[in-house]
Write a protein that holds these residues in place. Sequence first.
Motif, PDB file in Angstrom:
ATOM      1  N   GLU A 123      13.606   0.830 -29.973  1.00 22.19           N
ATOM      2  CA  GLU A 123      12.355   1.049 -30.697  1.00 22.19           C
ATOM      3  C   GLU A 123      11.749   2.358 -30.207  1.00 22.19           C
ATOM      4  O   GLU A 123      11.739   2.635 -29.006  1.00 22.19           O
ATOM      5  CB  GLU A 123      11.401  -0.132 -30.498  1.00 22.19           C
ATOM      6  CG  GLU A 123      11.897  -1.353 -31.262  1.00 22.19           C
ATOM      7  CD  GLU A 123      11.004  -2.577 -31.170  1.00 22.19           C
ATOM      8  OE1 GLU A 123      11.326  -3.573 -31.837  1.00 22.19           O
ATOM      9  OE2 GLU A 123      10.005  -2.531 -30.420  1.00 22.19           O
ATOM     10  N   THR A 124      11.283   3.153 -31.161  1.00 23.29           N
ATOM     11  CA  THR A 124      10.679   4.450 -30.832  1.00 23.29           C
ATOM     12  C   THR A 124       9.756   4.874 -31.960  1.00 23.29           C
ATOM     13  O   THR A 124      10.022   4.578 -33.136  1.00 23.29           O
ATOM     14  CB  THR A 124      11.758   5.538 -30.611  1.00 23.29           C
ATOM     15  OG1 THR A 124      11.117   6.825 -30.622  1.00 23.29           O
ATOM     16  CG2 THR A 124      12.829   5.525 -31.681  1.00 23.29           C
ATOM     17  N   SER A 125       8.710   5.590 -31.593  1.00 28.24           N
ATOM     18  CA  SER A 125       7.798   6.132 -32.615  1.00 28.24           C
ATOM     19  C   SER A 125       8.490   7.205 -33.452  1.00 28.24           C
ATOM     20  O   SER A 125       7.984   7.593 -34.499  1.00 28.24           O
ATOM     21  CB  SER A 125       6.561   6.719 -31.933  1.00 28.24           C
ATOM     22  OG  SER A 125       6.950   7.828 -31.133  1.00 28.24           O
ATOM     23  N   GLN A 126       9.632   7.700 -32.983  1.00 29.76           N
ATOM     24  CA  GLN A 126      10.346   8.763 -33.697  1.00 29.76           C
ATOM     25  C   GLN A 126      11.401   8.221 -34.660  1.00 29.76           C
ATOM     26  O   GLN A 126      12.198   8.994 -35.202  1.00 29.76           O
ATOM     27  CB  GLN A 126      11.036   9.698 -32.693  1.00 29.76           C
ATOM     28  CG  GLN A 126      10.102  10.321 -31.677  1.00 29.76           C
ATOM     29  CD  GLN A 126       9.024  11.145 -32.340  1.00 29.76           C
ATOM     30  OE1 GLN A 126       9.314  12.055 -33.111  1.00 29.76           O
ATOM     31  NE2 GLN A 126       7.765  10.803 -32.089  1.00 29.76           N
ATOM     32  N   LYS A 162      19.386   1.790 -39.197  1.00 24.10           N
ATOM     33  CA  LYS A 162      17.924   1.776 -39.062  1.00 24.10           C
ATOM     34  C   LYS A 162      17.453   0.458 -39.661  1.00 24.10           C
ATOM     35  O   LYS A 162      16.973   0.412 -40.793  1.00 24.10           O
ATOM     36  CB  LYS A 162      17.327   2.972 -39.802  1.00 24.10           C
ATOM     37  CG  LYS A 162      17.785   4.308 -39.224  1.00 24.10           C
ATOM     38  CD  LYS A 162      17.181   5.477 -39.986  1.00 24.10           C
ATOM     39  CE  LYS A 162      15.674   5.517 -39.811  1.00 24.10           C
ATOM     40  NZ  LYS A 162      15.066   6.666 -40.522  1.00 24.10           N
ATOM     41  N   PRO A 217      14.355  10.417 -27.999  1.00 23.84           N
ATOM     42  CA  PRO A 217      12.896  10.525 -27.869  1.00 23.84           C
ATOM     43  C   PRO A 217      12.390   9.993 -26.518  1.00 23.84           C
ATOM     44  O   PRO A 217      13.049   9.168 -25.886  1.00 23.84           O
ATOM     45  CB  PRO A 217      12.377   9.640 -29.007  1.00 23.84           C
ATOM     46  CG  PRO A 217      13.515   9.420 -29.934  1.00 23.84           C
ATOM     47  CD  PRO A 217      14.743   9.487 -29.082  1.00 23.84           C
ATOM     48  N   LYS A 232      12.457   2.466 -26.279  1.00 28.75           N
ATOM     49  CA  LYS A 232      12.567   1.191 -25.555  1.00 28.75           C
ATOM     50  C   LYS A 232      13.839   0.484 -26.000  1.00 28.75           C
ATOM     51  O   LYS A 232      14.107   0.388 -27.202  1.00 28.75           O
ATOM     52  CB  LYS A 232      11.362   0.293 -25.870  1.00 28.75           C
ATOM     53  CG  LYS A 232      10.188   0.538 -24.952  1.00 28.75           C
ATOM     54  CD  LYS A 232       9.198  -0.614 -24.984  1.00 28.75           C
ATOM     55  CE  LYS A 232       8.470  -0.645 -26.325  1.00 28.75           C
ATOM     56  NZ  LYS A 232       7.299  -1.540 -26.308  1.00 28.75           N
ATOM     57  N   ASP A 252       9.890   8.055 -25.886  1.00 27.75           N
ATOM     58  CA  ASP A 252       9.294   6.712 -25.827  1.00 27.75           C
ATOM     59  C   ASP A 252      10.271   5.601 -26.221  1.00 27.75           C
ATOM     60  O   ASP A 252       9.861   4.511 -26.604  1.00 27.75           O
ATOM     61  CB  ASP A 252       8.046   6.650 -26.715  1.00 27.75           C
ATOM     62  CG  ASP A 252       8.389   6.781 -28.198  1.00 27.75           C
ATOM     63  OD1 ASP A 252       9.557   7.107 -28.520  1.00 27.75           O
ATOM     64  OD2 ASP A 252       7.505   6.555 -29.032  1.00 27.75           O
ATOM     65  N   GLY A 278      10.464   1.604 -37.277  1.00 26.97           N
ATOM     66  CA  GLY A 278      10.245   1.765 -35.846  1.00 26.97           C
ATOM     67  C   GLY A 278      11.456   1.480 -34.993  1.00 26.97           C
ATOM     68  O   GLY A 278      11.377   1.510 -33.762  1.00 26.97           O
ATOM     69  N   ARG A 279      12.594   1.218 -35.627  1.00 24.17           N
ATOM     70  CA  ARG A 279      13.768   0.759 -34.889  1.00 24.17           C
ATOM     71  C   ARG A 279      15.009   1.526 -35.337  1.00 24.17           C
ATOM     72  O   ARG A 279      15.208   1.749 -36.527  1.00 24.17           O
ATOM     73  CB  ARG A 279      13.935  -0.737 -35.172  1.00 24.17           C
ATOM     74  CG  ARG A 279      15.115  -1.390 -34.527  1.00 24.17           C
ATOM     75  CD  ARG A 279      15.109  -2.901 -34.784  1.00 24.17           C
ATOM     76  NE  ARG A 279      14.249  -3.588 -33.827  1.00 24.17           N
ATOM     77  CZ  ARG A 279      14.457  -4.844 -33.401  1.00 24.17           C
ATOM     78  NH1 ARG A 279      15.482  -5.538 -33.860  1.00 24.17           N
ATOM     79  NH2 ARG A 279      13.649  -5.403 -32.535  1.00 24.17           N
ATOM     80  N   GLU A 328      11.399   7.297 -37.634  1.00 24.01           N
ATOM     81  CA  GLU A 328      11.412   7.872 -38.992  1.00 24.01           C
ATOM     82  C   GLU A 328      12.094   9.239 -39.028  1.00 24.01           C
ATOM     83  O   GLU A 328      12.580   9.662 -40.077  1.00 24.01           O
ATOM     84  CB  GLU A 328       9.986   7.989 -39.539  1.00 24.01           C
ATOM     85  CG  GLU A 328       9.351   6.650 -39.873  1.00 24.01           C
ATOM     86  CD  GLU A 328      10.260   5.771 -40.724  1.00 24.01           C
ATOM     87  OE1 GLU A 328      10.586   6.181 -41.855  1.00 24.01           O
ATOM     88  OE2 GLU A 328      10.665   4.691 -40.246  1.00 24.01           O
ATOM     89  N   GLN A 329      12.091   9.944 -37.881  1.00 26.18           N
ATOM     90  CA  GLN A 329      12.725  11.276 -37.833  1.00 26.18           C
ATOM     91  C   GLN A 329      14.244  11.179 -37.739  1.00 26.18           C
ATOM     92  O   GLN A 329      14.934  12.189 -37.852  1.00 26.18           O
ATOM     93  CB  GLN A 329      12.247  12.081 -36.606  1.00 26.18           C
ATOM     94  CG  GLN A 329      10.776  11.952 -36.254  1.00 26.18           C
ATOM     95  CD  GLN A 329       9.869  12.267 -37.415  1.00 26.18           C
ATOM     96  OE1 GLN A 329      10.121  13.217 -38.142  1.00 26.18           O
ATOM     97  NE2 GLN A 329       8.845  11.451 -37.616  1.00 26.18           N
TER      98      GLN A 329
END
Lengths: 385, 385
Positions: free
Chosen positions: B331-334, B285, B315, B319, B317, B289-290, B336-337
């Motif tokens: 890259e994804t908004s997820q 990580k 996820p 990319k 989204d 965001g990556r 952090e999960q």
Amino acid sequence: MNATSDSSQLATYQLKDPQKLTTPCLLVYPELIASNLQEMLRLAGGAQRLRPHVKTHKTSQIIRMELEAGITKHKCATLGEALMLARAGAADVLIAYPQVGPSMGLLVDLLQRFPETRFSVTVDDLSNAQQLEQCFSDRKAQIDVMLDMDSGMHRTGIAPGPLAVELYAFLSQSESLHAAGLHVYDGQNHQPSRIEREAAVAALMQPVLRFVRELLAAGYSVPALVCGGTPTFPVFANFKCEDLPLSIELSPGTCVLSDFNYGRDYQDMSGIQNAAVLMTRVISKPEAGRVTVDLGHKAVSPDQPAGHRCHFLWPADVKEVGHSEEHLVLETSQAEQLSVGDVLYALPAHICPTVALHSHLQVVRQGDVCDSWPVDARDRVYSGF
Amino acid sequence: MNATSDSSQLATYQLKDPQKLTTPCLLVYPELIASNLQEMLRLAGGAQRLRPHVKTHKTSQIIRMELEAGITKHKCATLGEALMLARAGAADVLIAYPQVGPSMGLLVDLLQRFPETRFSVTVDDLSNAQQLEQCFSDRKAQIDVMLDMDSGMHRTGIAPGPLAVELYAFLSQSESLHAAGLHVYDGQNHQPSRIEREAAVAALMQPVLRFVRELLAAGYSVPALVCGGTPTFPVFANFKCEDLPLSIELSPGTCVLSDFNYGRDYQDMSGIQNAAVLMTRVISKPEAGRVTVDLGHKAVSPDQPAGHRCHFLWPADVKEVGHSEEHLVLETSQAEQLSVGDVLYALPAHICPTVALHSHLQVVRQGDVCDSWPVDARDRVYSGF
């Protein structure tokens, strides 16, 4: 690269009797590989500073050549490559890749199967390091671990700072893991200008060396830095940090075989020669000005942009106009001179993923095919050793 | 493909216990392959009209499934694929690829080693056909030959016209070669619109059928046309030329396993399901965001443009922002999960060259890995059988 140098290259690479080989195939030239290894040793200033990456060739016979040249340290990415290195008798193997899931247990298996080899591995994440510690502790095994630094590529690695100190402290205090220094790969640096590459390396090393001093001041041992790939190999080779009690090891990969793009872009490494060439045949002449060869993207890697995946030694004006799994469609003013079955030679734009498409390398000495070397580490490891 | 269908796909494909497998790896689902084979038979209107291409899977165990489904005709590109088909007991193998250099002699070896299998091959060039005739005549062997038509792709093949008539006449009058019809591949047709694909096929078939009538009128036998790939498979399946005494055989390849791009582009084949999925793990990580996963371009083919080589089931989204040999940076908004070691699943954009990057397919039934199938024809044939 001009037409003259290409025609002299053709004389260097072409086979006396190409009819012995089916196409597409990948030819390698041991004399040129040996010459590249000597040039790498010269640039590095000795074998103790050189840790070449095997991902480029994945081939035991080339590891044997490295061992014969006095190279004792090696770098790899996959457990398959590490297995191949250990089997070939490599003394010191850095797996520059995080171990996740069942790979951790497989790594212990590998260490226990090859106790004569010193293995090390990289980490960049505390929870991953804790899992690795748990796995090795459970199996009563130990391993050297390098902290993978993010030098600006943002692919793997941790930036210098408090989290990096915390992780290095964990490695240093762990029972089963031993802090063994830093891994500093800079794949973001591919500037053709040597001066720009030198400036980029100087800039990225400032925070890295500040971080090293911080670790040393805190009492941690930082015995080595493994730095760079092929583009910055000669730059790191000249990089000075003599005030620090550590060794810099250089880990170029591609220059063992080299390829068209590296030869074109890094003219400060003019002592490195292309030691691998693709052989292909014309299989069709579908229309005027066009020939199709059997060099599809299952035989030369399509990781480079379409139209720029090969460099033909002849004809000089070849344009790649279409690429599919088993076909490469070319346009050239020389199409009328070519017949179905004619042999052509091409440098791959990118040798590393191209090697991984071939089960064997065809070995050429003095224009004759004299052997066929298996690309041993082409296959991944799916289960125990 | 929307988020709902992706989450139901995730339920279809995910493993109950992913910790049994190292990554990256390629999972296949025999129940979905069997379903695709049934759908292909349904679309074709029977096994006698179907000649699937094996380049997509290169795997004996999948050939066995094809044989069990009643499929007797097969198409391939390489001698390695032909060898695999013959070993698996295939009755009828079309090698849709020109034979050049030593491949001609290897083809005779193959025929003589597997006399129970009917082999055929394509040609598009008179001098190549003459060499093939000479080679087979010297070895007292015979083979069926299809004339490869250029239907507009301009990759291989000969356009209808006097040279094509001359070549077909040569095949028809030859001692060792037997004219066996026409091969009509149309890789230029990949229009998502079914109506546009139908119009394109109708247009390309006009000169082909005119040519067939010319050959028939001249007294030549044209027993079969082998037509199309996956995109035009359902179009050729419905193509009518009942006034002509010939059979149309359909030669789709990709739809045996299917992939993200085909599923997205050809919604008229909604009965075909994705039967192969890549499994990968988060290995780093590197910044907010990556996440970086172990799905480099040595494990998923980079023949598609950078940024479009996979479709992650989760996820939604994701990319793709960087791709190297052993790393795919996302890259994804997820982000952090996600933790280092977490498993993700992705459809390859293009399955055929992706299969060729793997030595084995991991076989999944009801969420469990139950077998590992070698990708037998991944290796090329370099010497005799």
